[in-house]
Design an enzyme around this catalytic site. Structure first.
Site, PDB file in Angstrom:
ATOM      1  N   CYS A  91      15.380  71.044  89.084  1.00  0.00           N
ATOM      2  CA  CYS A  91      16.408  70.740  90.079  1.00  0.00           C
ATOM      3  C   CYS A  91      16.893  69.305  89.936  1.00  0.00           C
ATOM      4  O   CYS A  91      18.079  69.027  90.111  1.00  0.00           O
ATOM      5  CB  CYS A  91      15.871  71.008  91.474  1.00  0.00           C
ATOM      6  SG  CYS A  91      15.507  72.764  91.751  1.00  0.00           S
ATOM      7  N   GLU A 114      17.792  74.351  95.578  1.00  0.00           N
ATOM      8  CA  GLU A 114      18.730  73.317  95.131  1.00  0.00           C
ATOM      9  C   GLU A 114      19.690  73.849  94.069  1.00  0.00           C
ATOM     10  O   GLU A 114      20.880  73.545  94.107  1.00  0.00           O
ATOM     11  CB  GLU A 114      17.962  72.104  94.574  1.00  0.00           C
ATOM     12  CG  GLU A 114      17.090  71.404  95.587  1.00  0.00           C
ATOM     13  CD  GLU A 114      15.674  71.951  95.675  1.00  0.00           C
ATOM     14  OE1 GLU A 114      14.808  71.248  96.227  1.00  0.00           O
ATOM     15  OE2 GLU A 114      15.404  73.071  95.179  1.00  0.00           O
ATOM     16  N   CYS A 125      12.098  69.498  92.163  1.00  0.00           N
ATOM     17  CA  CYS A 125      11.282  69.650  90.957  1.00  0.00           C
ATOM     18  C   CYS A 125      12.074  69.117  89.751  1.00  0.00           C
ATOM     19  O   CYS A 125      13.266  68.817  89.859  1.00  0.00           O
ATOM     20  CB  CYS A 125      10.925  71.122  90.760  1.00  0.00           C
ATOM     21  SG  CYS A 125      12.295  72.130  90.126  1.00  0.00           S
ATOM     22  N   HIS A 162      15.846  78.357  92.522  1.00  0.00           N
ATOM     23  CA  HIS A 162      15.391  77.369  93.500  1.00  0.00           C
ATOM     24  C   HIS A 162      16.532  77.085  94.466  1.00  0.00           C
ATOM     25  O   HIS A 162      17.714  77.188  94.117  1.00  0.00           O
ATOM     26  CB  HIS A 162      14.986  76.078  92.790  1.00  0.00           C
ATOM     27  CG  HIS A 162      13.751  76.211  91.966  1.00  0.00           C
ATOM     28  ND1 HIS A 162      12.966  75.124  91.649  1.00  0.00           N
ATOM     29  CD2 HIS A 162      13.143  77.277  91.391  1.00  0.00           C
ATOM     30  CE1 HIS A 162      11.947  75.514  90.922  1.00  0.00           C
ATOM     31  NE2 HIS A 162      12.034  76.828  90.739  1.00  0.00           N
TER      32      HIS A 162
END
Length: 156
Positions: free
Chosen positions: A86, A55, A83, A53
């Site tokens: 993260c 992040e 999410c 991801h």
């Protein structure tokens, strides 16, 4: 345009470039001392890595550049509310401020269902949809004893 909007727009631009390269619709930057030091877009599909991801990738990059796991002096700008994975990484890294544009409901509207994970977090492991089995093993606790001894040597 204030700095928050400027940095958030940079995350959006990174997300757009990521979509053009086959990545997901998420982008993030980390700012340290008023400057962007890391930026990435979602690379889950491109890399085959479910943890890639935006992040997570910028946290890894910033930690590497600053040579520390403590990013408490950094700000994360991201195109969407992080999410659960993260969010955990943000807390573990010590980041104290996150600026985001869209929320989890916006993401859900285009097929990203983080709420299914958020709803599982407060449950006892025995009630989750993924099967969690705890196997008690006294030897496994050795790693915590070793860590405690190691940490006590460093602290004193």
């Amino acid at each position: 345009m204030n700095n928050d909007r400027k940095f958030l727009r940079e995350a959006v631009e990174i997300a757009i470039s990521g979509i053009k390269e086959g990545g997901g619709p998420f982008g993030a930057v980390i700012v340290y001392d008023g400057s962007i030091i890391a930026g990435s877009y979602n690379k889950v599909v491109l890399s085959g890595d479910p943890t890639a991801h935006a992040e997570i990738l910028v946290i890894r990059e910033a930690a590497g550049l600053l040579k520390t796991f403590d990013l408490g002096s950094c700000v994360l700008y991201t195109t969407c509310e992080p999410c659960p994975m993260c969010l955990g990484a943000i807390y573990w890294s010590g980041i104290g401020r996150v600026v985001y544009a869209s929320d989890r409901h916006d993401a859900e509207a285009v097929g990203f269902d983080d709420n299914r994970i958020y709803s599982e977090i407060p449950l006892d492991p025995s009630q989750r949809k993924v099967v969690f089995e705890r196997l008690h093993d006294p030897v496994a606790k050795t790693v915590f004893k070793l860590w405690d001894q190691y940490e006590n040597k460093i602290r004193y």
